[in-house]
Motif scaffolding. Structure first.
Motif, PDB file in Angstrom:
ATOM      1  N   ALA A  45       0.899  -1.168  -0.019  1.00  0.00           N
ATOM      2  CA  ALA A  45       0.057  -0.141   0.038  1.00  0.00           C
ATOM      3  C   ALA A  45       0.874   1.244  -0.150  1.00  0.00           C
ATOM      4  CB  ALA A  45      -0.792   0.149   1.204  1.00  0.00           C
ATOM      5  N   ALA A  46       2.198   1.111   0.553  1.00  0.00           N
ATOM      6  CA  ALA A  46       2.798   2.406   0.669  1.00  0.00           C
ATOM      7  C   ALA A  46       3.689   2.577  -0.803  1.00  0.00           C
ATOM      8  CB  ALA A  46       3.992   2.123   1.865  1.00  0.00           C
ATOM      9  N   SER A  47       3.526   1.738  -1.599  1.00  0.00           N
ATOM     10  CA  SER A  47       4.521   1.882  -2.814  1.00  0.00           C
ATOM     11  C   SER A  47       3.731   2.106  -3.965  1.00  0.00           C
ATOM     12  CB  SER A  47       5.060   0.473  -3.211  1.00  0.00           C
ATOM     13  OG  SER A  47       5.967   0.251  -1.961  1.00  0.00           O
ATOM     14  N   THR A  48       2.625   3.276  -3.865  1.00  0.00           N
ATOM     15  CA  THR A  48       1.894   3.679  -4.832  1.00  0.00           C
ATOM     16  C   THR A  48       2.024   5.246  -5.100  1.00  0.00           C
ATOM     17  OG1 THR A  48      -0.032   3.760  -3.536  1.00  0.00           O
ATOM     18  CG2 THR A  48       0.426   1.829  -4.768  1.00  0.00           C
ATOM     19  N   PRO A  49       1.855   5.606  -6.228  1.00  0.00           N
ATOM     20  CA  PRO A  49       1.836   7.242  -6.485  1.00  0.00           C
ATOM     21  C   PRO A  49       0.884   8.052  -5.526  1.00  0.00           C
ATOM     22  CG  PRO A  49       2.060   6.067  -8.532  1.00  0.00           C
ATOM     23  CD  PRO A  49       1.583   4.900  -7.583  1.00  0.00           C
ATOM     24  N   PHE A  50       1.134   9.240  -5.145  1.00  0.00           N
ATOM     25  CA  PHE A  50       0.601  10.107  -4.472  1.00  0.00           C
ATOM     26  C   PHE A  50       0.620   9.868  -2.817  1.00  0.00           C
ATOM     27  CE2 PHE A  50      -2.088   9.856  -8.099  1.00  0.00           C
ATOM     28  CZ  PHE A  50      -2.050  10.934  -8.717  1.00  0.00           C
ATOM     29  N   VAL A  51       1.266   8.582  -2.315  1.00  0.00           N
ATOM     30  CA  VAL A  51       1.594   8.408  -1.118  1.00  0.00           C
ATOM     31  C   VAL A  51       2.684   9.351  -0.402  1.00  0.00           C
ATOM     32  CG1 VAL A  51       2.678   6.700   0.439  1.00  0.00           C
ATOM     33  CG2 VAL A  51       1.030   5.852  -1.187  1.00  0.00           C
ATOM     34  N   PHE A  52       1.980  10.097   0.673  1.00  0.00           N
ATOM     35  CA  PHE A  52       2.882  10.958   1.447  1.00  0.00           C
ATOM     36  C   PHE A  52       3.183  10.393   2.864  1.00  0.00           C
ATOM     37  CE2 PHE A  52       3.311  14.855   4.089  1.00  0.00           C
ATOM     38  CZ  PHE A  52       4.333  15.427   3.668  1.00  0.00           C
ATOM     39  N   GLY A  53       4.525  10.517   3.327  1.00  0.00           N
ATOM     40  CA  GLY A  53       4.702  10.337   4.579  1.00  0.00           C
ATOM     41  C   GLY A  53       6.329  10.109   4.865  1.00  0.00           C
ATOM     42  N   SER A  54       6.671   9.557   5.796  1.00  0.00           N
ATOM     43  CA  SER A  54       8.221   9.249   6.146  1.00  0.00           C
ATOM     44  C   SER A  54       8.523   7.766   5.610  1.00  0.00           C
ATOM     45  CB  SER A  54       8.226   9.428   7.556  1.00  0.00           C
ATOM     46  OG  SER A  54       7.814  10.519   8.226  1.00  0.00           O
ATOM     47  N   PHE A  55       9.643   7.866   5.028  1.00  0.00           N
ATOM     48  CA  PHE A  55      10.197   6.565   4.504  1.00  0.00           C
ATOM     49  C   PHE A  55      11.524   6.200   5.007  1.00  0.00           C
ATOM     50  CE2 PHE A  55       7.362   8.709   1.621  1.00  0.00           C
ATOM     51  CZ  PHE A  55       6.591   7.479   0.917  1.00  0.00           C
ATOM     52  N   GLN A  56      11.733   5.053   5.430  1.00  0.00           N
ATOM     53  CA  GLN A  56      12.845   4.631   6.017  1.00  0.00           C
ATOM     54  C   GLN A  56      13.662   3.799   4.996  1.00  0.00           C
ATOM     55  OE1 GLN A  56      12.900   2.750   9.926  1.00  0.00           O
ATOM     56  NE2 GLN A  56      14.925   1.552   9.419  1.00  0.00           N
ATOM     57  N   LEU A  57      14.829   4.289   4.651  1.00  0.00           N
ATOM     58  CA  LEU A  57      15.467   3.797   3.474  1.00  0.00           C
ATOM     59  C   LEU A  57      16.730   3.027   3.670  1.00  0.00           C
ATOM     60  CD1 LEU A  57      14.903   6.711   0.841  1.00  0.00           C
ATOM     61  CD2 LEU A  57      13.643   4.629   0.851  1.00  0.00           C
ATOM     62  N   TYR A  68      10.544   0.577   5.380  1.00  0.00           N
ATOM     63  CA  TYR A  68       9.368   0.908   5.996  1.00  0.00           C
ATOM     64  C   TYR A  68       8.996   2.184   5.793  1.00  0.00           C
ATOM     65  CZ  TYR A  68       6.755   2.387  10.343  1.00  0.00           C
ATOM     66  OH  TYR A  68       5.604   2.620  11.006  1.00  0.00           O
ATOM     67  N   ALA A  69       7.615   2.372   5.883  1.00  0.00           N
ATOM     68  CA  ALA A  69       6.860   3.493   5.682  1.00  0.00           C
ATOM     69  C   ALA A  69       6.061   3.988   6.667  1.00  0.00           C
ATOM     70  CB  ALA A  69       6.092   3.451   4.126  1.00  0.00           C
ATOM     71  N   ASP A  70       6.122   5.212   7.041  1.00  0.00           N
ATOM     72  CA  ASP A  70       5.015   5.828   7.956  1.00  0.00           C
ATOM     73  C   ASP A  70       3.990   6.825   7.051  1.00  0.00           C
ATOM     74  OD1 ASP A  70       3.289   6.489  10.159  1.00  0.00           O
ATOM     75  OD2 ASP A  70       4.848   7.590  11.043  1.00  0.00           O
ATOM     76  N   ILE A  71       2.742   6.346   6.706  1.00  0.00           N
ATOM     77  CA  ILE A  71       2.101   6.987   5.772  1.00  0.00           C
ATOM     78  C   ILE A  71       1.266   8.173   6.528  1.00  0.00           C
ATOM     79  CG2 ILE A  71       0.384   6.917   3.783  1.00  0.00           C
ATOM     80  CD1 ILE A  71       3.218   5.899   3.587  1.00  0.00           C
ATOM     81  N   ARG A  72       1.227   9.238   5.994  1.00  0.00           N
ATOM     82  CA  ARG A  72       0.320  10.422   6.518  1.00  0.00           C
ATOM     83  C   ARG A  72      -0.821  10.411   5.677  1.00  0.00           C
ATOM     84  NH1 ARG A  72       4.913  14.779   7.975  1.00  0.00           N
ATOM     85  NH2 ARG A  72       6.528  13.311   8.794  1.00  0.00           N
ATOM     86  N   SER A  73      -0.649  10.204   4.178  1.00  0.00           N
ATOM     87  CA  SER A  73      -1.973  10.445   3.523  1.00  0.00           C
ATOM     88  C   SER A  73      -1.608   9.511   2.229  1.00  0.00           C
ATOM     89  CB  SER A  73      -2.066  11.882   3.033  1.00  0.00           C
ATOM     90  OG  SER A  73      -3.165  11.987   2.002  1.00  0.00           O
ATOM     91  N   TYR A  74      -2.691   8.802   1.925  1.00  0.00           N
ATOM     92  CA  TYR A  74      -2.640   8.150   0.647  1.00  0.00           C
ATOM     93  C   TYR A  74      -3.275   8.606  -0.579  1.00  0.00           C
ATOM     94  CZ  TYR A  74      -1.350   4.077   3.519  1.00  0.00           C
ATOM     95  OH  TYR A  74      -0.542   3.046   4.287  1.00  0.00           O
ATOM     96  N   PHE A  75      -4.052   9.744  -0.264  1.00  0.00           N
ATOM     97  CA  PHE A  75      -4.973  10.541  -1.058  1.00  0.00           C
ATOM     98  C   PHE A  75      -5.848   9.464  -1.945  1.00  0.00           C
ATOM     99  CE2 PHE A  75      -1.464  13.581  -0.591  1.00  0.00           C
ATOM    100  CZ  PHE A  75      -2.238  14.679  -0.606  1.00  0.00           C
ATOM    101  N   THR A  76      -6.413   8.690  -1.153  1.00  0.00           N
ATOM    102  CA  THR A  76      -7.157   7.498  -1.692  1.00  0.00           C
ATOM    103  C   THR A  76      -8.613   8.300  -2.513  1.00  0.00           C
ATOM    104  OG1 THR A  76      -8.394   7.252   0.495  1.00  0.00           O
ATOM    105  CG2 THR A  76      -6.421   5.904  -0.427  1.00  0.00           C
ATOM    106  N   GLU A  77      -9.066   9.360  -1.841  1.00  0.00           N
ATOM    107  CA  GLU A  77     -10.236  10.024  -2.542  1.00  0.00           C
ATOM    108  C   GLU A  77      -9.986  10.532  -3.939  1.00  0.00           C
ATOM    109  OE1 GLU A  77      -8.747  10.945   0.199  1.00  0.00           O
ATOM    110  OE2 GLU A  77      -9.956  11.391   1.960  1.00  0.00           O
ATOM    111  N   LEU A  78      -8.599  10.996  -4.129  1.00  0.00           N
ATOM    112  CA  LEU A  78      -8.232  11.330  -5.600  1.00  0.00           C
ATOM    113  C   LEU A  78      -8.223  10.104  -6.536  1.00  0.00           C
ATOM    114  CD1 LEU A  78      -7.193  13.979  -6.846  1.00  0.00           C
ATOM    115  CD2 LEU A  78      -4.887  13.227  -6.296  1.00  0.00           C
ATOM    116  N   ALA A  79      -8.194   9.315  -5.961  1.00  0.00           N
ATOM    117  CA  ALA A  79      -7.833   8.100  -6.965  1.00  0.00           C
ATOM    118  C   ALA A  79      -9.351   7.597  -7.639  1.00  0.00           C
ATOM    119  CB  ALA A  79      -7.419   6.910  -6.256  1.00  0.00           C
ATOM    120  N   ARG A  80     -10.453   7.907  -6.856  1.00  0.00           N
ATOM    121  CA  ARG A  80     -11.485   7.786  -7.238  1.00  0.00           C
ATOM    122  C   ARG A  80     -12.406   8.818  -7.873  1.00  0.00           C
ATOM    123  NH1 ARG A  80     -12.002   5.724  -1.961  1.00  0.00           N
ATOM    124  NH2 ARG A  80     -12.672   7.283  -0.984  1.00  0.00           N
ATOM    125  N   ALA A  81     -11.638  10.066  -8.253  1.00  0.00           N
ATOM    126  CA  ALA A  81     -12.464  10.969  -8.717  1.00  0.00           C
ATOM    127  C   ALA A  81     -11.767  11.476 -10.255  1.00  0.00           C
ATOM    128  CB  ALA A  81     -11.865  12.515  -7.998  1.00  0.00           C
TER     129      ALA A  81
END
Length: 250
Positions: A45-57, A68-81
């Motif tokens: 779920a963290a490896s898709t466009p628009f995902v915003f958050g903190s990423f451990q690399l 690891y990823a600590d996601i703050r927003s997936y912008f899922t509403e945008l994907a449906r619009a």
């Protein structure tokens, strides 16, 4: 750990993904998400466009690996619009185009995040969001036109035309000397000044009438055509869907 947004994701091999991220700390970078295409992967779920958050690399010899990823927003509403999702992909591609490794990309990242938030607000016109994002992107890159004074004589009053060759506004006295000058209503001039100079958090706190939007479409659209050295793939799809300005370069 870096803060950023995923601009693009491509499949690699049988189970992995290649990600392009825009980060505040290290600019644009590429990272591999191993096993992200497996159904039970904690990175799927963290490896898709628009995902915003903190990423451990993990920084390897030649590339980064997402752990690891600590996601703050997936912008899922945008994907449906629609057509908002296509605007979103265009904005991601512009950010990718301008992004640089090991550069301070905090300004572009903040602009991108607030713009995607604005796209999910039905009260804000998508076309206005597009032109504001494009013009503000030029501001972030230091390529924006002079909109608060005449590019010829420096006058700050009577600004009524825009010249792409002179990269800015012209006053009523100087406009006749520029063959490419196009008249702009006072409201369109104010809108461009607002887009350039207003604090970022208020960038989308205004609206314009349809005739003013048409002037912004022409003016900022041509600015972007001149600024970019190639067509954006997402822009072509977006313009086909919305009937907007089309870059006809081959």
């Amino acid at each position: 750990m870096v803060t950023g947004m995923i601009l693009s994701a491509m499949p690699v091999g049988d189970h992995d993904k290649r990600l392009v991220l825009l980060t505040k700390e290290r600019g644009k970078l590429t990272a591999f998400a191993k096993g992200a295409r497996r159904p039970n992967s904690h990175l799927m779920a963290a490896s898709t466009p628009f995902v915003f958050g903190s990423f451990q690399l993990y920084e390897g010899r030649n590339s980064y690996t997402l752990q690891y990823a600590d996601i703050r927003s997936y912008f899922t509403e945008l994907a449906r619009a629609q057509p908002e999702i296509y605007y979103g992909f265009y904005f991601l591609e512009l950010a990718d185009y301008y992004g640089r490794e090991n550069a301070d990309e905090s300004g572009m990242l903040n602009l991108l995040y607030l713009t995607l938030r604005a796209l999910m607000n039905p009260k804000i016109d998508d076309r206005l969001i597009r032109r504001a994002f494009e013009l503000r992107t030029l501001v972030v890159q230091g390529e924006y036109p002079q909109v608060d004074a005449c590019t010829s004589c420096g006058a700050k009053e009577g600004l009524e035309a825009f010249s792409w060759k002179r990269h800015g506004m012209l006053c009523q006295s100087c406009a006749p000397d520029a063959p490419d000058a196009r008249h702009l209503d006072a409201a369109a001039v104010y809108a461009m000044q607002y887009m350039v100079f207003t604090p970022l958090k208020r960038l989308y706190a205004f609206g314009v009438k349809p005739e003013i939007q048409a002037q912004l479409d022409e003016t900022v659209g041509e600015l972007m055509r001149q600024a970019l050295d190639r067509k954006m793939k997402s822009q072509e799809i977006l313009d086909m869907m919305t009937g907007g300005w089309i870059d006809d370069r081959s």
